[in-house]
Design an enzyme around this catalytic site. Structure first.
Site, PDB file in Angstrom:
ATOM      1  N   ASP A 120      42.413  29.553  39.897  1.00 14.71           N
ATOM      2  CA  ASP A 120      42.507  31.004  39.714  1.00 14.71           C
ATOM      3  C   ASP A 120      43.809  31.394  39.016  1.00 14.71           C
ATOM      4  OD1 ASP A 120      41.129  33.356  39.761  1.00 14.71           O
ATOM      5  OD2 ASP A 120      41.565  33.863  41.823  1.00 14.71           O
TER       6      ASP A 120
ATOM      7  N   GLU B 216      37.236  42.976  39.435  1.00 17.39           N
ATOM      8  CA  GLU B 216      38.091  43.337  40.577  1.00 17.39           C
ATOM      9  C   GLU B 216      37.253  43.608  41.827  1.00 17.39           C
ATOM     10  OE1 GLU B 216      40.841  42.378  39.832  1.00 17.39           O
ATOM     11  OE2 GLU B 216      42.211  43.920  39.101  1.00 17.39           O
TER      12      GLU B 216
ATOM     13  N   GLU C 109      31.431  34.875  38.185  1.00 14.95           N
ATOM     14  CA  GLU C 109      32.102  34.869  39.500  1.00 14.95           C
ATOM     15  C   GLU C 109      31.422  33.856  40.439  1.00 14.95           C
ATOM     16  OE1 GLU C 109      34.891  36.268  40.627  1.00 14.95           O
ATOM     17  OE2 GLU C 109      35.352  37.407  38.836  1.00 14.95           O
TER      18      GLU C 109
ATOM     19  N   GLU D  47      49.429  39.595  39.602  1.00 12.37           N
ATOM     20  CA  GLU D  47      48.767  38.433  40.202  1.00 12.37           C
ATOM     21  C   GLU D  47      49.465  37.128  39.853  1.00 12.37           C
ATOM     22  OE1 GLU D  47      44.553  38.523  39.144  1.00 12.37           O
ATOM     23  OE2 GLU D  47      44.103  39.490  41.024  1.00 12.37           O
TER      24      GLU D  47
HETATM   25  C1  LIG Z   1      37.832  34.641  39.159  1.00 15.42           C
HETATM   26  C2  LIG Z   1      38.609  35.865  39.564  1.00 15.42           C
HETATM   27  N1  LIG Z   1      37.944  37.054  39.632  1.00 15.42           N
HETATM   28  C3  LIG Z   1      38.670  38.173  39.986  1.00 15.42           C
HETATM   29  C4  LIG Z   1      40.004  38.125  40.270  1.00 15.42           C
HETATM   30  C5  LIG Z   1      40.749  39.339  40.713  1.00 15.42           C
HETATM   31  N2  LIG Z   1      41.605  39.821  39.704  1.00 15.42           N
HETATM   32  C6  LIG Z   1      40.621  36.879  40.177  1.00 15.42           C
HETATM   33  N3  LIG Z   1      41.931  36.710  40.457  1.00 15.42           N
HETATM   34  N4  LIG Z   1      39.911  35.739  39.836  1.00 15.42           N
END
Ligand SMILES: Cc1ncc(CN)c(N)n1
Length: 211
Positions: free
Chosen positions: A38, A130, A200, A78
């Site tokens: 991520d 999100e 996702e 993030e």
């Molecule tokens: C795969 C993914 N999807 C959503 C998010 C949230 N910004 C994330 N950090 N990573």
């Protein structure tokens, strides 16, 4: 189409990986894999959000949009969060082998950054990305969940009420744009929404070790 959307949304927000966090059975090596992958994703996600901000500055008829998007970029930083979390979990961030599902998702984001992509389509994708994290991690914080204490911070990051409010603001912007969109743009936004959900699910599959 509605049934497909509904099904995919549930698959994305109630994935076995998330359910394993919620019931406490999560395999920590899966969690660490998700963390490392991520971080790589977010390094592409931030430029994508910046591209949505640029589109908002040119195309939005509401000055508030930029504040919402900028607020998300700045206060939710993030990248910094992943760096500190990775050091806590001893997950090396350099030289991460980028998984196929992650590569595909990053390529999808790159395409969405193109100037010819309509603002309504880009903001719909942004909201959906999100919202999946918000709904997934909020589920791990609900009454009755057995989320391990060491994963509470992660769940709080996206599952907290403030992030929920931010997602609702993004949804309002997307809805406003879609109300005024042509049928061509509406179709593109719908397809993009479904693609986000598919990416996702693939991302969770990869983290969970089922891909
Ligand atoms: C795969 C993914 N999807 C959503 C998010 C949230 N910004 C994330 N950090 N990573």
């Amino acid at each position: 189409m509605w049934a497909k959307k509904h099904l995919l949304y549930t698959e994305a927000t109630r994935h076995p990986f998330i359910l394993s966090i919620r019931d406490g059975s999560v395999d920590l090596s899966s969690f660490k894999r998700w963390l490392g992958q991520d971080y790589v994703f977010v390094r592409e996600f931030v430029p994508f959000v910046a591209s949505v901000l640029i589109k908002a500055s040119k195309k939005s008829d509401d000055g508030n949009d930029m504040e919402v998007i900028l607020g998300g970029l700045a206060s939710l930083n993030e990248i910094a969060w992943f760096k500190s979390e990775a050091s806590k979990w001893d997950v090396p961030l350099s030289n991460t082998v980028v998984h196929k599902a992650n590569q595909n998702y990053r390529r999808f984001l790159e395409n969405l950054m193109l100037p010819e992509v309509d603002y309504a389509v880009a903001i719909t994708a942004f909201w959906a990305i999100e919202a999946v994290y918000q709904e997934s991690f909020a589920h791990c914080l609900e009454d009755g969940s057995k989320t391990p204490s060491e994963l509470q911070d992660t769940c709080q990051r996206w599952g907290n009420e403030g992030f929920g409010e931010y997602c609702r603001s993004l949804q309002k912007i997307a809805n406003r744009c879609l109300e005024k969109a042509s049928s061509d743009v509406l179709t593109k936004a719908e397809v993009t929404f479904l693609r986000v959900l598919e990416h996702e699910v693939e991302f969770w599959n990869m983290s969970h070790g089922c891909a």
